[in-house]
Design an enzyme around this catalytic site. Sequence first.
Site, PDB file in Angstrom:
ATOM      1  N   LYS A 119       0.826  -1.205   0.000  1.00 12.28           N
ATOM      2  CA  LYS A 119       0.000   0.000   0.000  1.00 12.28           C
ATOM      3  C   LYS A 119       0.861   1.256   0.000  1.00 12.28           C
ATOM      4  O   LYS A 119       0.463   2.280  -0.550  1.00 12.28           O
ATOM      5  CB  LYS A 119      -0.968   0.015   1.193  1.00 12.28           C
ATOM      6  CG  LYS A 119      -2.130  -0.949   1.012  1.00 12.28           C
ATOM      7  CD  LYS A 119      -3.337  -0.557   1.845  1.00 12.28           C
ATOM      8  CE  LYS A 119      -4.478  -1.539   1.624  1.00 12.28           C
ATOM      9  NZ  LYS A 119      -5.663  -1.236   2.429  1.00 12.28           N
ATOM     10  N   LYS A 201      -5.369 -11.485  -7.968  1.00 11.91           N
ATOM     11  CA  LYS A 201      -6.618 -11.795  -7.268  1.00 11.91           C
ATOM     12  C   LYS A 201      -7.685 -10.767  -7.656  1.00 11.91           C
ATOM     13  O   LYS A 201      -7.365  -9.603  -7.884  1.00 11.91           O
ATOM     14  CB  LYS A 201      -6.317 -11.711  -5.763  1.00 11.91           C
ATOM     15  CG  LYS A 201      -7.400 -12.239  -4.880  1.00 11.91           C
ATOM     16  CD  LYS A 201      -6.942 -12.221  -3.429  1.00 11.91           C
ATOM     17  CE  LYS A 201      -7.973 -11.505  -2.598  1.00 11.91           C
ATOM     18  NZ  LYS A 201      -7.710 -11.503  -1.172  1.00 11.91           N
ATOM     19  N   LYS A 204     -11.869  -5.839  -5.050  1.00 14.03           N
ATOM     20  CA  LYS A 204     -13.034  -4.969  -5.092  1.00 14.03           C
ATOM     21  C   LYS A 204     -12.654  -3.513  -5.306  1.00 14.03           C
ATOM     22  O   LYS A 204     -13.506  -2.696  -5.601  1.00 14.03           O
ATOM     23  CB  LYS A 204     -13.858  -5.128  -3.811  1.00 14.03           C
ATOM     24  CG  LYS A 204     -13.232  -4.563  -2.555  1.00 14.03           C
ATOM     25  CD  LYS A 204     -14.062  -4.996  -1.383  1.00 14.03           C
ATOM     26  CE  LYS A 204     -13.892  -4.223  -0.091  1.00 14.03           C
ATOM     27  NZ  LYS A 204     -12.614  -3.667   0.231  1.00 14.03           N
TER      28      LYS A 204
END
Length: 340
Positions: A119, A201, A204
Amino acid sequence: MSDIQKDKKPILLSGIQPSGHLALGNYVGAMRNWVQMQQDYLGIFMVVDMHAITVRQKPADLRNRCLSFAAQYLAAGIKPEENVIFIQSHVPQHAELAWVLNCYTYMGELNRMTQFKDKSKRHEDNINAGLYAYPALMAADILLYQTDLVPVGADQKQHLELTRDIANRFNNTYSPTFKLPEPFIPKAGARIMSLQDVDKKMSKSDSNENNYISLLDPPDVLRRKIKRAVTDSAREITSESLNRPGIGNLLSIYSVLNDMQPTEVVNRFEGQQYSGFKGELADSLVAFLEPFQQRYDKIMGDKGYLTGILDEGSMRARHMASKTISKVYRKLGFVPAGRS
Ligand code: TRP
């Protein structure tokens, strides 16, 4: 409330950050298991808004998403009477315990967290202290409720291990205070991959919305996304297809939606063209999400019902959490606050 207090079921706890759009990956990897496990566990299911602000969010979007995600938990089949469903910021003990646990977490440990490293790369202009300390908040989420089991994807395993280390450290320094939570890693094959970047992966929060299937996508969008999903240069399904990125993922999505084993799906479609299979997959997806979306619309149409459930959930959660926080404060040597 009394039902829940008498309940001796072990505690299952999980949370999802209200960012992006809940995706098929979240359903398969998380929510579906919550629904299945609610029989045997007391489920504590959170919308973790305090985690979400470690990256910048638009206030109006954050507000809408918190309610929308909670409504989707319900639409997926989580029973509000038997579980504790709430928004993290409604329970102040999360912030309280997180501060304490920050003082029992080493920078060396936080430096090793791969999600922090990832991140920080993605948000180079905003590497804030909250992003860094986030695992201590997650540990607080879990340890506040004396949780037995935490269903986690592979990406969260490291955070759960750290939670156990922090709990052990505190227990050894004072006396047993926190239960050590066990991870529950859902079965292999439950990992849904991105539709375009087939080695990643399904996320969302992906910036490309063609990469994920939102649980709220309308039928035409679902069909379009499946049609455009990346496969490979082979054209028909063979016994090898399951091992190929792209088509293998689509076959495994079909298996989940139809409650079949992946090998059964391959047997059914062997020899068929990718395009024909994709059409059937899209039909399954539409049929699967239609009742979910109807339940969702009904819940969102009755905000009073939804906020009532969240109020009740946070009340139960505060009651449970306050027991742990009092114990922790006492052990630390904090002077008990007056009652007035
Ligand atoms: N960190 C988790 C994620 O990013 C979300 C989360 C916050 C969580 N608190 C939790 C998951 C407690 C399980 C238990 O996916």
